[in-house]
Every structure is written in C-alpha cells, then in structure tokens.
Design an enzyme around this catalytic site. Structure first.
Site, PDB file in Angstrom:
ATOM      1  N   SER A  34       0.855  -1.176   0.000  1.00 34.23           N
ATOM      2  CA  SER A  34       0.000   0.000   0.000  1.00 34.23           C
ATOM      3  C   SER A  34       0.899   1.237   0.000  1.00 34.23           C
ATOM      4  O   SER A  34       1.863   1.303  -0.756  1.00 34.23           O
ATOM      5  CB  SER A  34      -0.951  -0.032   1.202  1.00 34.23           C
ATOM      6  OG  SER A  34      -1.969   0.923   1.062  1.00 34.23           O
ATOM      7  N   ASP A  47      -6.436  -4.045  -7.813  1.00 35.79           N
ATOM      8  CA  ASP A  47      -6.246  -3.764  -6.388  1.00 35.79           C
ATOM      9  C   ASP A  47      -7.561  -3.231  -5.813  1.00 35.79           C
ATOM     10  O   ASP A  47      -8.008  -2.136  -6.144  1.00 35.79           O
ATOM     11  CB  ASP A  47      -5.129  -2.735  -6.219  1.00 35.79           C
ATOM     12  CG  ASP A  47      -4.769  -2.496  -4.769  1.00 35.79           C
ATOM     13  OD1 ASP A  47      -5.679  -2.203  -3.968  1.00 35.79           O
ATOM     14  OD2 ASP A  47      -3.575  -2.596  -4.435  1.00 35.79           O
ATOM     15  N   HIS A  74      -5.689  -6.612  -2.133  1.00 35.77           N
ATOM     16  CA  HIS A  74      -4.926  -5.395  -1.843  1.00 35.77           C
ATOM     17  C   HIS A  74      -3.484  -5.698  -1.482  1.00 35.77           C
ATOM     18  O   HIS A  74      -2.623  -4.846  -1.603  1.00 35.77           O
ATOM     19  CB  HIS A  74      -5.587  -4.610  -0.710  1.00 35.77           C
ATOM     20  CG  HIS A  74      -4.889  -3.322  -0.375  1.00 35.77           C
ATOM     21  ND1 HIS A  74      -4.516  -2.400  -1.346  1.00 35.77           N
ATOM     22  CD2 HIS A  74      -4.474  -2.809   0.811  1.00 35.77           C
ATOM     23  CE1 HIS A  74      -3.914  -1.371  -0.766  1.00 35.77           C
ATOM     24  NE2 HIS A  74      -3.871  -1.594   0.529  1.00 35.77           N
TER      25      HIS A  74
END
Length: 298
Positions: free
Chosen positions: A93, A177, A245
C-alpha cells in the site's frame, strides 16, 4: 534483514500477524523464514519523508515522518543491521510507495558486499498526493530526477519513480487492487457514488455488472501502464489479476495462489532476490478480476 511498513487498516485494527514474507515457518516461507524482521507502522502520512519544524497550529499536528525513518534506521544499524549479508526493504500500500522513495537511501546504509534489494506493492491517487506534498512540505524532498522532468505533484506516483531507482526493485501487485479501485479510481469518475461501492470493495460477489465493467477498465489501464516501463534486468515484476490489496503478508497469497509462470509471488521474489532467476510476468490472459482466496466458492 527485512524491514516492513504498512498502512493497511486491518493490521492497525487487529495487530501484526507475522505471515507471508514475515513467516518464521520454513514450509511457508523457505527463502526468508530465518531472517531478522522488523515491522514499522506507517503513522506519519508523508511516506516517511516530511521534516517540518513548525507544529501545525490548527490541528496541533507535526509533520516529521522523515525523522521517524532516520530514527528507525539508526536504531537498526546500532543493533547490527550494518553487518547484514542480505537486506530487503519492503512494504505494501502506501508502504510500498515509500519503499520506492527510500530504497536507494536504504542501499547506501550498507557496504557493497551486502545484497540489498527492494520489494513493493503500492497504490496511489493524484489529488491525494498533491495534498500530501503541500501539507508536508515535500516538494523540495522529492527526487530531483523526477521533479526536474514533470509536475512535482506526479512524483509520488510509482510509474514516474521506478525508472530512476538504482537499487534492484521487485514490483508485486494486482491489476485489480480492491483498495485502490474503491478509494481512488472511482473518485475520478463523474457521477459515481462511492458509498455504493462499500459492498463491492469487500467482495466480487457483491459487485454488479456495471461495477465489474469499471473494475475491468481499471485493470486494463494498470497493465498498460506497467508494460510501458523498461524491462530492466534488475527489476522483478509479478502482476496478477486477483481482487486483492496485498500479497506479501497473507500466507495463502504468498505461497499458494496466485501463480504466474508456475510460481507463487513468494517463490518469484525468492528466486529474484537470490539471483536464481529473473522474473517479469504480467497476467495478460485474465481481462476480469479473479477470486484468489482459499475456500472460495468461485
């Protein structure tokens, strides 16, 4: 030595689970199970870059993420990190993006005899990053190799940064994602109500046909963007089509599935790090997002 950073709310809410690349079980993490591992919470909002003396008078907030990074590195070096034979800076991330921004600085901490590489998984948003740069006074801290060529507000985007990274870099990401789509991409589409994506952002089973089409379009754009980058022999790529993710801290997605060229992401990164083979694979077959969870009905 593995140093990790993350912004994933699940880890903040429920605590750190040392799985995936952090797992100490050789069965699930054969290449990195016996490494020293350090997880650093991402808490400053500036990708560990900012260094502002003045405290924000309105919200009583400090912007000093760069000092956090320096303090962590100094402590790790004092504990013996400088003597490591192998070192990897990695994150996912926003932590993945921070990895790109710091990787050459991280490499400079070690002697030339140390194998140092970087692994990242990042998501990004242009309007958000412009605000981050302004609030944290980052413009002067951005890589000059990027800021001299284009609008500095673009210099927190991975696609504009990786070409100038000298340290070997592995990009592990999904073309779909789920966090980036739900919280970044749909905000750029006029007329869409982000609140209607709450269920879809959790599971493909709760997405309608229109949402699936939008997700498909995002994946197409993402794959084309990554394909434009030059194929440096030192850069690894694992771009799958999972609706995920992150891969690197989930045991199932680290060692079992997804698979590209008969390798999981854990195997691909291990082979790349130890120079057993180059890995640059993009899933061009699946045009739609895929289920990549254990016990999935799909």
């Amino acid at each position: 030595m593995s140093y990790l950073e993350s912004t994933d709310y699940e880890f903040i809410k429920y605590g750190i689970t040392f799985k995936g690349i952090l797992d100490s079980d050789s069965q699930f993490n054969p290449d990195f199970y016996n490494w020293h591992k350090v997880f650093v919470h991402y808490c400053d909002g500036s990708l560990f870059l900012s260094d502002v003396d003045q405290v924000d008078p309105t919200n009583n907030i400090t912007f000093r993420g760069g000092r956090i990074y320096n303090a962590v590195m100094e402590e790790m070096l004092d504990k013996g990190m400088w003597n490591a034979h192998n070192a990897m800076l990695t994150g996912f991330s926003a932590g993945g993006l921070s990895t790109i921004l710091h990787c050459d600085r991280f490499r400079a901490l070690f002697p030339n005899t140390t194998r140092v590489k970087e692994g990242e998984l990042a998501n990004q948003s242009d309007s958000h990053f412009a605000g981050v740069i302004a609030a944290n006074e980052l413009r002067a801290l951005l890589p000059s190799s990027c800021a001299s060529k284009r609008d500095p507000n673009l210099c927190l985007f991975a696609e504009y940064l990786v070409e100038d990274v000298a340290t070997p870099l592995f990009i592990a990401e999904s073309a779909f994602d789920m966090f980036q789509i739900a919280y970044d991409f749909i905000l750029t589409i006029p007329g869409l109500d982000p609140r209607k994506w709450e269920n879809c952002s959790r599971s493909l089973e709760q997405c309608n046909a229109t949402q699936i089409g939008i997700i498909k379009d995002f994946g197409t754009i993402f794959k084309k963007t990554l394909m434009k980058l030059n194929n440096s022999s030192s850069r690894g790529v694992f771009l799958d089509s999972c609706y995920l993710h992150t891969h690197i801290l989930q045991s199932y997605n680290w060692i079992f599935f997804p698979v590209l060229d008969n390798k999981s992401v854990g195997k691909a990164i291990g082979d790349w790090f130890y120079d057993r083979s180059i890995f640059q694979e993009i899933d061009a077959l699946n045009l739609y997002p895929q289920y990549c969870y254990p016990l999935s009905k799909k």
